[in-house]
Design an enzyme around this catalytic site. Structure first.
Site, short mmCIF file in Angstrom:
data_model
loop_
_atom_site.label_atom_id
_atom_site.label_comp_id
_atom_site.label_asym_id
_atom_site.label_seq_id
_atom_site.Cartn_x
_atom_site.Cartn_y
_atom_site.Cartn_z
N GLY A 70 0.80 -1.22 0.00
CA GLY A 70 0.00 0.00 0.00
C GLY A 70 0.83 1.27 0.00
O GLY A 70 1.94 1.32 -0.54
N SER A 71 0.33 2.30 0.68
CA SER A 71 0.84 3.66 0.52
C SER A 71 2.27 3.90 0.97
O SER A 71 2.85 4.93 0.62
CB SER A 71 -0.09 4.65 1.24
OG SER A 71 -1.32 4.75 0.58
N VAL A 72 2.85 2.98 1.74
CA VAL A 72 4.25 3.18 2.12
C VAL A 72 5.14 3.26 0.88
O VAL A 72 6.18 3.92 0.89
CB VAL A 72 4.73 2.04 3.06
CG1 VAL A 72 4.76 0.70 2.33
CG2 VAL A 72 6.10 2.36 3.64
#
Length: 227
Positions: A70-72
């Site tokens: 995801g957004s990491v």
């Protein structure tokens, strides 16, 4: 081991407190000295009681389970643009929604968007559309893939823990590339992220994580030395 018993105590406490507050299937906490690469704290849940032979899974979640991050991954996509020398944080894009060439609609987590914002703001807001615009206007699939690979994704870190997974960072088509930029459609491990993030905390130098400090024989002679 490189584990610091004092740090480990707080790691275990943090996991225990989280289990009381949140509903989740698994959790991993890894603490690393970014100046040396030493893993100084590492734990997970579910775990097991070593006094009972009821272990269902011997794997270490930090290295053996590849998951969709995801957004990491947005951090590394921004880093790729910066390292390529093309990042312009004050440039603006229209957030909210992006329509790909095959008419796929990709939204920000806030579907209405945040207005016409800068890329710096896009990072702060964790904008998917900001990532897409970075990939569409400033960098491409090759730059992104090469940078992910440079940070160690898609390959083992080499840490001396059993059954380390490699994950998968393959992407080819437009939507796949955009999704990869914000961490969807690819898989990584926790330890890969710890390794990649050392490059930020260590003045641009990435360090390989290690957990065995040394091995000594019966005469206290060192027969193996960690990094």
């Amino acid at each position: 081991l490189t584990i610091d018993s004092n740090v480990q105590f707080f790691v275990e406490e943090a996991i225990s407190n989280a289990k009381d507050k949140y509903d989740f299937s698994w959790m991993v906490v890894v603490l690393l000295d970014a100046k040396t690469g030493k893993v100084i704290g590492l734990s997970q849940t579910p775990s097991f009681d070593p006094n009972k032979m009821n272990v269902k899974d011997w794997n270490n979640y930090a290295v053996s389970y590849a998951y969709e991050p995801g957004s990491v991954m947005k951090t590394y996509t921004y880093m790729a643009a910066m390292e390529a020398g093309v990042y312009k944080g004050s440039d603006k894009f229209l957030s909210g929604k992006y329509v790909t060439s095959d008419k796929t609609k990709i939204y920000d987590w806030l579907k209405s968007g945040f207005g016409n914002i800068t890329y710096d703001q896009g990072f702060a807001y964790s904008s998917n559309v900001g990532i897409i615009n970075l990939l569409d206007k400033y960098i491409n699939k090759t730059i992104l893939y090469d940078y992910f690979e440079k940070l160690g994704f898609g390959q083992k870190t080499g840490i001396t823990l059993a059954n380390e997974a490699k994950g998968r960072i393959a992407f080819k088509y437009e939507t796949e590339i955009f999704n990869a930029g914000f961490g969807q459609g690819i898989t990584t491990t926790q330890m890969q992220h710890i390794q990649a993030l050392t490059s930020i905390a260590n003045d641009g130098v990435m360090l390989k994580p290690y957990i065995i400090d040394k091995v000594v024989d019966e005469n206290k002679k060192i027969v193996f030395k960690g990094q």
